[in-house]
Design a protein around this motif. Structure first.
Motif, PDB file in Angstrom:
ATOM      1  N   VAL A   9      30.681   4.251  86.996  1.00 31.61           N
ATOM      2  CA  VAL A   9      29.517   4.867  87.631  1.00 31.61           C
ATOM      3  C   VAL A   9      29.367   6.310  87.151  1.00 31.61           C
ATOM      4  O   VAL A   9      28.244   6.787  86.928  1.00 31.61           O
ATOM      5  CB  VAL A   9      29.649   4.793  89.167  1.00 31.61           C
ATOM      6  CG1 VAL A   9      28.538   5.564  89.842  1.00 31.61           C
ATOM      7  CG2 VAL A   9      29.651   3.347  89.624  1.00 31.61           C
ATOM      8  N   LEU A  13      25.940   7.808  85.517  1.00 31.09           N
ATOM      9  CA  LEU A  13      25.232   8.987  86.008  1.00 31.09           C
ATOM     10  C   LEU A  13      25.100  10.050  84.917  1.00 31.09           C
ATOM     11  O   LEU A  13      24.048  10.690  84.782  1.00 31.09           O
ATOM     12  CB  LEU A  13      25.933   9.553  87.237  1.00 31.09           C
ATOM     13  CG  LEU A  13      25.903   8.666  88.472  1.00 31.09           C
ATOM     14  CD1 LEU A  13      26.743   9.283  89.581  1.00 31.09           C
ATOM     15  CD2 LEU A  13      24.487   8.436  88.942  1.00 31.09           C
ATOM     16  N   VAL A  38      30.699  -2.960  90.569  1.00 29.07           N
ATOM     17  CA  VAL A  38      29.419  -2.503  91.104  1.00 29.07           C
ATOM     18  C   VAL A  38      28.286  -3.216  90.370  1.00 29.07           C
ATOM     19  O   VAL A  38      28.508  -3.864  89.352  1.00 29.07           O
ATOM     20  CB  VAL A  38      29.247  -0.969  90.976  1.00 29.07           C
ATOM     21  CG1 VAL A  38      30.275  -0.250  91.800  1.00 29.07           C
ATOM     22  CG2 VAL A  38      29.319  -0.535  89.536  1.00 29.07           C
ATOM     23  N   SER A  39      27.094  -3.096  90.896  1.00 22.92           N
ATOM     24  CA  SER A  39      25.944  -3.746  90.299  1.00 22.92           C
ATOM     25  C   SER A  39      24.775  -2.778  90.269  1.00 22.92           C
ATOM     26  O   SER A  39      24.666  -1.886  91.120  1.00 22.92           O
ATOM     27  CB  SER A  39      25.573  -4.990  91.116  1.00 22.92           C
ATOM     28  OG  SER A  39      24.367  -5.532  90.650  1.00 22.92           O
ATOM     29  N   LEU A  40      23.882  -2.954  89.313  1.00 21.71           N
ATOM     30  CA  LEU A  40      22.681  -2.126  89.271  1.00 21.71           C
ATOM     31  C   LEU A  40      21.766  -2.431  90.449  1.00 21.71           C
ATOM     32  O   LEU A  40      20.902  -1.635  90.784  1.00 21.71           O
ATOM     33  CB  LEU A  40      21.927  -2.342  87.960  1.00 21.71           C
ATOM     34  CG  LEU A  40      22.544  -1.717  86.723  1.00 21.71           C
ATOM     35  CD1 LEU A  40      21.692  -2.031  85.497  1.00 21.71           C
ATOM     36  CD2 LEU A  40      22.700  -0.228  86.891  1.00 21.71           C
ATOM     37  N   ASP A  42      22.575  -2.231  93.377  1.00 22.95           N
ATOM     38  CA  ASP A  42      22.917  -1.237  94.399  1.00 22.95           C
ATOM     39  C   ASP A  42      22.180   0.086  94.192  1.00 22.95           C
ATOM     40  O   ASP A  42      22.244   0.961  95.045  1.00 22.95           O
ATOM     41  CB  ASP A  42      24.421  -0.957  94.390  1.00 22.95           C
ATOM     42  CG  ASP A  42      25.243  -2.203  94.679  1.00 22.95           C
ATOM     43  OD1 ASP A  42      24.721  -3.105  95.348  1.00 22.95           O
ATOM     44  OD2 ASP A  42      26.396  -2.269  94.220  1.00 22.95           O
ATOM     45  N   TRP A  43      21.506   0.242  93.067  1.00 26.46           N
ATOM     46  CA  TRP A  43      20.859   1.498  92.697  1.00 26.46           C
ATOM     47  C   TRP A  43      19.348   1.316  92.671  1.00 26.46           C
ATOM     48  O   TRP A  43      18.840   0.288  92.255  1.00 26.46           O
ATOM     49  CB  TRP A  43      21.325   1.938  91.312  1.00 26.46           C
ATOM     50  CG  TRP A  43      22.797   2.182  91.250  1.00 26.46           C
ATOM     51  CD1 TRP A  43      23.765   1.244  91.078  1.00 26.46           C
ATOM     52  CD2 TRP A  43      23.459   3.421  91.388  1.00 26.46           C
ATOM     53  NE1 TRP A  43      25.001   1.834  91.081  1.00 26.46           N
ATOM     54  CE2 TRP A  43      24.837   3.168  91.267  1.00 26.46           C
ATOM     55  CE3 TRP A  43      23.028   4.717  91.580  1.00 26.46           C
ATOM     56  CZ2 TRP A  43      25.782   4.175  91.351  1.00 26.46           C
ATOM     57  CZ3 TRP A  43      23.975   5.715  91.654  1.00 26.46           C
ATOM     58  CH2 TRP A  43      25.337   5.444  91.539  1.00 26.46           C
ATOM     59  N   ASN A  44      18.632   2.340  93.059  1.00 22.87           N
ATOM     60  CA  ASN A  44      17.174   2.348  92.966  1.00 22.87           C
ATOM     61  C   ASN A  44      16.794   3.050  91.664  1.00 22.87           C
ATOM     62  O   ASN A  44      16.753   4.277  91.602  1.00 22.87           O
ATOM     63  CB  ASN A  44      16.559   3.060  94.167  1.00 22.87           C
ATOM     64  CG  ASN A  44      15.051   3.065  94.124  1.00 22.87           C
ATOM     65  OD1 ASN A  44      14.450   2.417  93.279  1.00 22.87           O
ATOM     66  ND2 ASN A  44      14.442   3.786  95.039  1.00 22.87           N
ATOM     67  N   LEU A  45      16.522   2.273  90.647  1.00 23.33           N
ATOM     68  CA  LEU A  45      16.202   2.819  89.331  1.00 23.33           C
ATOM     69  C   LEU A  45      14.698   2.862  89.077  1.00 23.33           C
ATOM     70  O   LEU A  45      14.266   3.051  87.947  1.00 23.33           O
ATOM     71  CB  LEU A  45      16.898   2.001  88.240  1.00 23.33           C
ATOM     72  CG  LEU A  45      18.422   1.990  88.287  1.00 23.33           C
ATOM     73  CD1 LEU A  45      18.985   1.091  87.197  1.00 23.33           C
ATOM     74  CD2 LEU A  45      18.977   3.397  88.144  1.00 23.33           C
ATOM     75  N   GLU A  56      22.412  -4.174  82.454  1.00 26.38           N
ATOM     76  CA  GLU A  56      23.709  -4.478  83.075  1.00 26.38           C
ATOM     77  C   GLU A  56      24.315  -5.701  82.403  1.00 26.38           C
ATOM     78  O   GLU A  56      23.638  -6.705  82.208  1.00 26.38           O
ATOM     79  CB  GLU A  56      23.527  -4.739  84.561  1.00 26.38           C
ATOM     80  CG  GLU A  56      24.796  -5.115  85.274  1.00 26.38           C
ATOM     81  CD  GLU A  56      24.581  -5.374  86.753  1.00 26.38           C
ATOM     82  OE1 GLU A  56      25.554  -5.706  87.423  1.00 26.38           O
ATOM     83  OE2 GLU A  56      23.442  -5.243  87.228  1.00 26.38           O
TER      84      GLU A  56
END
Length: 77
Positions: A9, A13, A38-40, A42-45, A56
């Motif tokens: 991660v 970042l 982790v997975s994408l 989980d992120w607000n892209l 990913e």
């Protein structure tokens, strides 16, 4: 075109920060999500610029794709 390969991660970042501050050229970020579990998702892209593309993958999936390609067959023989 810039290519970033990230396995953590922290690297993801850093790559996003570096790509967003660079000139408006294409940036491709390859994120190996299985390293830290982790997975994408989980992120607000949704807010990243359109010239930044994040993909990913898993290490096993990447190896399967590489082995099935011409370059992979040459390197694994």
């Amino acid at each position: 075109m810039n290519l970033y390969v990230c396995s953590t991660v922290r690297h993801l970042l850093f790559a996003l920060c570096r790509a967003s501050q660079s000139a408006p050229e294409q940036h491709h970020i390859l994120f190996f999500a299985d390293y830290q579990g982790v997975s994408l998702g989980d992120w607000n892209l949704a807010g990243i610029p359109q010239n930044i593309h994040v993909v990913e993958m898993t290490r096993a999936g990447f190896r399967r794709r590489l082995e099935g390609s011409f370059a992979g067959r040459l390197s694994y023989q």
